[in-house]
Design a protein around this motif. Structure first.
Motif, PDB file in Angstrom:
ATOM      1  N   ILE A  42      61.186  44.892  19.990  1.00  0.00           N
ATOM      2  CA  ILE A  42      60.641  45.842  20.953  1.00  0.00           C
ATOM      3  C   ILE A  42      60.195  45.082  22.196  1.00  0.00           C
ATOM      4  CG2 ILE A  42      58.304  45.730  19.937  1.00  0.00           C
ATOM      5  CD1 ILE A  42      58.080  48.752  20.622  1.00  0.00           C
ATOM      6  N   GLY A  43      60.572  45.614  23.359  1.00  0.00           N
ATOM      7  CA  GLY A  43      60.138  45.017  24.610  1.00  0.00           C
ATOM      8  C   GLY A  43      58.717  45.444  24.936  1.00  0.00           C
ATOM      9  N   VAL A  44      58.026  44.606  25.697  1.00  0.00           N
ATOM     10  CA  VAL A  44      56.614  44.866  25.996  1.00  0.00           C
ATOM     11  C   VAL A  44      56.359  44.756  27.495  1.00  0.00           C
ATOM     12  CG1 VAL A  44      54.225  44.184  25.551  1.00  0.00           C
ATOM     13  CG2 VAL A  44      55.955  43.916  23.755  1.00  0.00           C
ATOM     14  N   ILE A  45      55.654  45.743  28.030  1.00  0.00           N
ATOM     15  CA  ILE A  45      55.096  45.667  29.383  1.00  0.00           C
ATOM     16  C   ILE A  45      53.584  45.561  29.236  1.00  0.00           C
ATOM     17  CG2 ILE A  45      54.770  46.839  31.588  1.00  0.00           C
ATOM     18  CD1 ILE A  45      57.379  48.322  31.093  1.00  0.00           C
ATOM     19  N   ILE A  46      52.985  44.551  29.837  1.00  0.00           N
ATOM     20  CA  ILE A  46      51.530  44.401  29.815  1.00  0.00           C
ATOM     21  C   ILE A  46      51.014  44.637  31.229  1.00  0.00           C
ATOM     22  CG2 ILE A  46      49.583  42.894  29.280  1.00  0.00           C
ATOM     23  CD1 ILE A  46      51.359  41.357  27.379  1.00  0.00           C
ATOM     24  N   ASP A  47      50.295  45.723  31.422  1.00  0.00           N
ATOM     25  CA  ASP A  47      49.774  46.089  32.739  1.00  0.00           C
ATOM     26  C   ASP A  47      48.375  45.494  32.908  1.00  0.00           C
ATOM     27  OD1 ASP A  47      48.919  47.201  35.091  1.00  0.00           O
ATOM     28  OD2 ASP A  47      49.531  49.257  34.588  1.00  0.00           O
ATOM     29  N   LEU A  48      48.299  44.440  33.720  1.00  0.00           N
ATOM     30  CA  LEU A  48      47.018  43.781  33.987  1.00  0.00           C
ATOM     31  C   LEU A  48      46.564  44.013  35.429  1.00  0.00           C
ATOM     32  CD1 LEU A  48      47.604  40.334  32.199  1.00  0.00           C
ATOM     33  CD2 LEU A  48      46.507  42.383  31.292  1.00  0.00           C
ATOM     34  N   SER A  49      47.117  45.031  36.072  1.00  0.00           N
ATOM     35  CA  SER A  49      46.805  45.276  37.482  1.00  0.00           C
ATOM     36  C   SER A  49      45.346  45.641  37.699  1.00  0.00           C
ATOM     37  CB  SER A  49      47.707  46.377  38.039  1.00  0.00           C
ATOM     38  OG  SER A  49      47.610  47.564  37.269  1.00  0.00           O
ATOM     39  N   GLU A  50      44.689  46.215  36.674  1.00  0.00           N
ATOM     40  CA  GLU A  50      43.268  46.576  36.812  1.00  0.00           C
ATOM     41  C   GLU A  50      42.399  45.792  35.829  1.00  0.00           C
ATOM     42  OE1 GLU A  50      42.467  50.787  36.985  1.00  0.00           O
ATOM     43  OE2 GLU A  50      44.515  51.196  37.641  1.00  0.00           O
ATOM     44  N   PHE A  51      42.945  44.715  35.287  1.00  0.00           N
ATOM     45  CA  PHE A  51      42.186  43.878  34.354  1.00  0.00           C
ATOM     46  C   PHE A  51      41.185  43.024  35.124  1.00  0.00           C
ATOM     47  CE2 PHE A  51      41.982  39.580  32.375  1.00  0.00           C
ATOM     48  CZ  PHE A  51      41.261  39.918  31.238  1.00  0.00           C
ATOM     49  N   ALA A  52      39.950  42.919  34.591  1.00  0.00           N
ATOM     50  CA  ALA A  52      38.906  42.135  35.249  1.00  0.00           C
ATOM     51  C   ALA A  52      38.537  40.885  34.454  1.00  0.00           C
ATOM     52  CB  ALA A  52      37.656  42.989  35.484  1.00  0.00           C
ATOM     53  N   ASP A  53      38.215  41.064  33.149  1.00  0.00           N
ATOM     54  CA  ASP A  53      37.710  39.916  32.383  1.00  0.00           C
ATOM     55  C   ASP A  53      37.668  40.289  30.905  1.00  0.00           C
ATOM     56  OD1 ASP A  53      36.707  37.437  31.832  1.00  0.00           O
ATOM     57  OD2 ASP A  53      34.850  37.680  32.992  1.00  0.00           O
ATOM     58  N   MET A  54      37.335  39.298  30.061  1.00  0.00           N
ATOM     59  CA  MET A  54      37.088  39.514  28.634  1.00  0.00           C
ATOM     60  C   MET A  54      35.797  38.822  28.271  1.00  0.00           C
ATOM     61  SD  MET A  54      40.882  38.781  26.990  1.00  0.00           S
ATOM     62  CE  MET A  54      40.461  39.391  25.335  1.00  0.00           C
ATOM     63  N   THR A  55      35.013  39.417  27.376  1.00  0.00           N
ATOM     64  CA  THR A  55      33.817  38.743  26.901  1.00  0.00           C
ATOM     65  C   THR A  55      34.227  37.557  26.032  1.00  0.00           C
ATOM     66  OG1 THR A  55      33.623  40.043  24.863  1.00  0.00           O
ATOM     67  CG2 THR A  55      32.597  40.951  26.862  1.00  0.00           C
ATOM     68  N   GLY A  56      33.301  36.616  25.836  1.00  0.00           N
ATOM     69  CA  GLY A  56      33.597  35.440  25.024  1.00  0.00           C
ATOM     70  C   GLY A  56      34.020  35.810  23.614  1.00  0.00           C
ATOM     71  N   ARG A  57      33.345  36.742  23.009  1.00  0.00           N
ATOM     72  CA  ARG A  57      33.672  37.160  21.644  1.00  0.00           C
ATOM     73  C   ARG A  57      35.011  37.903  21.604  1.00  0.00           C
ATOM     74  NH1 ARG A  57      29.593  36.499  17.991  1.00  0.00           N
ATOM     75  NH2 ARG A  57      30.619  37.945  16.566  1.00  0.00           N
ATOM     76  N   ARG A  78      61.152  40.087  24.975  1.00  0.00           N
ATOM     77  CA  ARG A  78      60.826  40.113  26.400  1.00  0.00           C
ATOM     78  C   ARG A  78      59.431  40.711  26.610  1.00  0.00           C
ATOM     79  NH1 ARG A  78      64.811  37.647  26.113  1.00  0.00           N
ATOM     80  NH2 ARG A  78      66.676  37.638  27.428  1.00  0.00           N
ATOM     81  N   ILE A  79      58.634  40.019  27.419  1.00  0.00           N
ATOM     82  CA  ILE A  79      57.311  40.522  27.790  1.00  0.00           C
ATOM     83  C   ILE A  79      57.201  40.487  29.308  1.00  0.00           C
ATOM     84  CG2 ILE A  79      54.812  40.179  27.657  1.00  0.00           C
ATOM     85  CD1 ILE A  79      55.210  38.875  24.940  1.00  0.00           C
ATOM     86  N   ALA A  80      57.052  41.654  29.923  1.00  0.00           N
ATOM     87  CA  ALA A  80      56.881  41.774  31.375  1.00  0.00           C
ATOM     88  C   ALA A  80      55.402  42.004  31.671  1.00  0.00           C
ATOM     89  CB  ALA A  80      57.714  42.937  31.917  1.00  0.00           C
ATOM     90  N   ILE A  81      54.868  41.233  32.598  1.00  0.00           N
ATOM     91  CA  ILE A  81      53.440  41.318  32.934  1.00  0.00           C
ATOM     92  C   ILE A  81      53.285  41.832  34.356  1.00  0.00           C
ATOM     93  CG2 ILE A  81      51.276  40.019  33.148  1.00  0.00           C
ATOM     94  CD1 ILE A  81      52.550  37.937  31.218  1.00  0.00           C
ATOM     95  N   LEU A  82      52.573  42.933  34.502  1.00  0.00           N
ATOM     96  CA  LEU A  82      52.292  43.500  35.824  1.00  0.00           C
ATOM     97  C   LEU A  82      50.953  42.957  36.313  1.00  0.00           C
ATOM     98  CD1 LEU A  82      53.315  47.213  35.143  1.00  0.00           C
ATOM     99  CD2 LEU A  82      54.571  45.559  36.535  1.00  0.00           C
ATOM    100  N   THR A  83      50.977  42.200  37.392  1.00  0.00           N
ATOM    101  CA  THR A  83      49.730  41.605  37.888  1.00  0.00           C
ATOM    102  C   THR A  83      49.897  41.153  39.331  1.00  0.00           C
ATOM    103  OG1 THR A  83      48.034  39.917  37.519  1.00  0.00           O
ATOM    104  CG2 THR A  83      50.324  39.284  37.097  1.00  0.00           C
ATOM    105  N   ASP A  84      48.799  41.132  40.070  1.00  0.00           N
ATOM    106  CA  ASP A  84      48.787  40.532  41.396  1.00  0.00           C
ATOM    107  C   ASP A  84      47.830  39.334  41.436  1.00  0.00           C
ATOM    108  OD1 ASP A  84      46.367  41.818  41.183  1.00  0.00           O
ATOM    109  OD2 ASP A  84      46.619  43.115  42.943  1.00  0.00           O
ATOM    110  N   LYS A  85      47.394  38.890  40.254  1.00  0.00           N
ATOM    111  CA  LYS A  85      46.443  37.776  40.163  1.00  0.00           C
ATOM    112  C   LYS A  85      47.190  36.459  39.963  1.00  0.00           C
ATOM    113  CE  LYS A  85      42.731  40.643  38.260  1.00  0.00           C
ATOM    114  NZ  LYS A  85      43.453  41.929  38.428  1.00  0.00           N
ATOM    115  N   GLN A  86      46.922  35.485  40.809  1.00  0.00           N
ATOM    116  CA  GLN A  86      47.646  34.217  40.758  1.00  0.00           C
ATOM    117  C   GLN A  86      47.362  33.441  39.481  1.00  0.00           C
ATOM    118  OE1 GLN A  86      50.049  33.245  42.892  1.00  0.00           O
ATOM    119  NE2 GLN A  86      50.379  31.617  41.370  1.00  0.00           N
ATOM    120  N   TRP A  87      46.122  33.510  38.968  1.00  0.00           N
ATOM    121  CA  TRP A  87      45.795  32.717  37.782  1.00  0.00           C
ATOM    122  C   TRP A  87      46.558  33.225  36.553  1.00  0.00           C
ATOM    123  CZ3 TRP A  87      43.610  34.679  33.327  1.00  0.00           C
ATOM    124  CH2 TRP A  87      42.974  35.918  33.406  1.00  0.00           C
ATOM    125  N   ILE A  88      46.850  34.517  36.522  1.00  0.00           N
ATOM    126  CA  ILE A  88      47.645  35.060  35.412  1.00  0.00           C
ATOM    127  C   ILE A  88      49.095  34.591  35.538  1.00  0.00           C
ATOM    128  CG2 ILE A  88      48.541  37.163  34.346  1.00  0.00           C
ATOM    129  CD1 ILE A  88      45.908  38.531  35.072  1.00  0.00           C
TER     130      ILE A  88
END
Length: 255
Positions: A42-57, A78-88
């Motif tokens: 199965i193909g995967v799209i991961i939308d991180l366009s509105e992702f901010a952060d994750m807690t340590g836990r 195949r994994i496609a990542i939607l993002t405008d963040k350079q660190w990702i």
């Protein structure tokens, strides 16, 4: 918020928004695996366009689930990542060559159609052919030497691990040499086997110097991490400079 949507039989979309918590990660995986149990690939799209952060836990919870999922990684070609963040994007470039059984690529958030076309191409990524992982003759008595060229099978990993275990059982410090020509992936089961983990921990305690000969660019960032967490002296040499690697292990390198 962390959610998923089974778009079709061969496409899954995962969306992360805001700051992800431990409870959200646990709930996500508990619902995900039953939902895609029928999918061989199965193909995967991961939308991180509105992702901010994750807690340590949440990060620890996610790492635990990801480690357990390694043997199933071949199901996600195949994994496609939607993002405008350079660190990702930087993280994706780092991870992609390490997991060649899965091809990852980043897309701008408004390139969703291109991301979908990429994710739904479920042909297996082409991996380099070669001899795999094998022990090789060492130029220095007592130095463990091995070569990786192509795909590393479970059986090949066991042969090399056995050589390291024999060194560890002597209780004496030792050095190692690795020639990495082409990294073509590995059997993910290797990483979760108890014997393999125990071998790596033992080697980290007793290895003094580790020379790596390779032109694979992704190796150097990993070496920096390994130096920080193990205390082993590790140096990387270009393939054309292999004699300097042996000289360094002999203790006469000018580096």
């Amino acid at each position: 918020m962390l959610t998923f949507d089974r778009i079709s039989a061969d496409l899954l979309e995962i969306t992360a928004r805001g700051t992800i918590t431990e409870e959200e990660v646990r709930s996500f995986y508990n619902q995900l695996w039953p939902e895609i149990a029928d999918a061989k690939k199965i193909g995967v799209i991961i939308d991180l366009s509105e992702f901010a952060d994750m807690t340590g836990r949440a990060i620890l919870e996610d790492l635990t689930h990801e480690a357990g999922a390694l043997p199933r990684l071949h199901r996600f070609p195949r994994i496609a990542i939607l993002t405008d963040k350079q660190w990702i994007r930087t993280a994706e470039r780092f991870m992609d060559p390490i997991l060649p059984m899965t091809k990852m690529e980043c897309f701008d958030p408004d390139d969703r159609e291109a991301a979908r076309a990429f994710a739904q191409n479920l042909t297996d990524p082409v991996t380099p052919k070669g001899k795999g992982l094998r022990m090789i003759d060492s130029e220095i008595d007592g130095v463990l030497a091995f070569e990786l060229d192509g795909y590393m099978s479970d059986d090949q990993a066991e042969v090399v691990a056995a050589a390291f275990r024999a060194k560890i059982e002597t209780g004496e410090p030792f050095d190692a040499f690795a020639r990495i020509k082409r990294f073509g992936g590995f059997d993910p089961q290797v990483l979760v086997q108890k014997d393999f983990i125990e071998m790596k921990m033992g080697a980290a305690k007793q290895m003094r110097r580790y020379a790596i000969v390779t032109d694979e660019r992704w190796i150097k960032p990993m070496v920096g991490i390994a130096r920080a967490v193990t205390g082993i002296e590790i140096e990387v040499f270009a393939e054309t400079n292999e004699p300097a690697a042996w000289d360094w292990l002999r203790g006469i390198s000018e580096a």
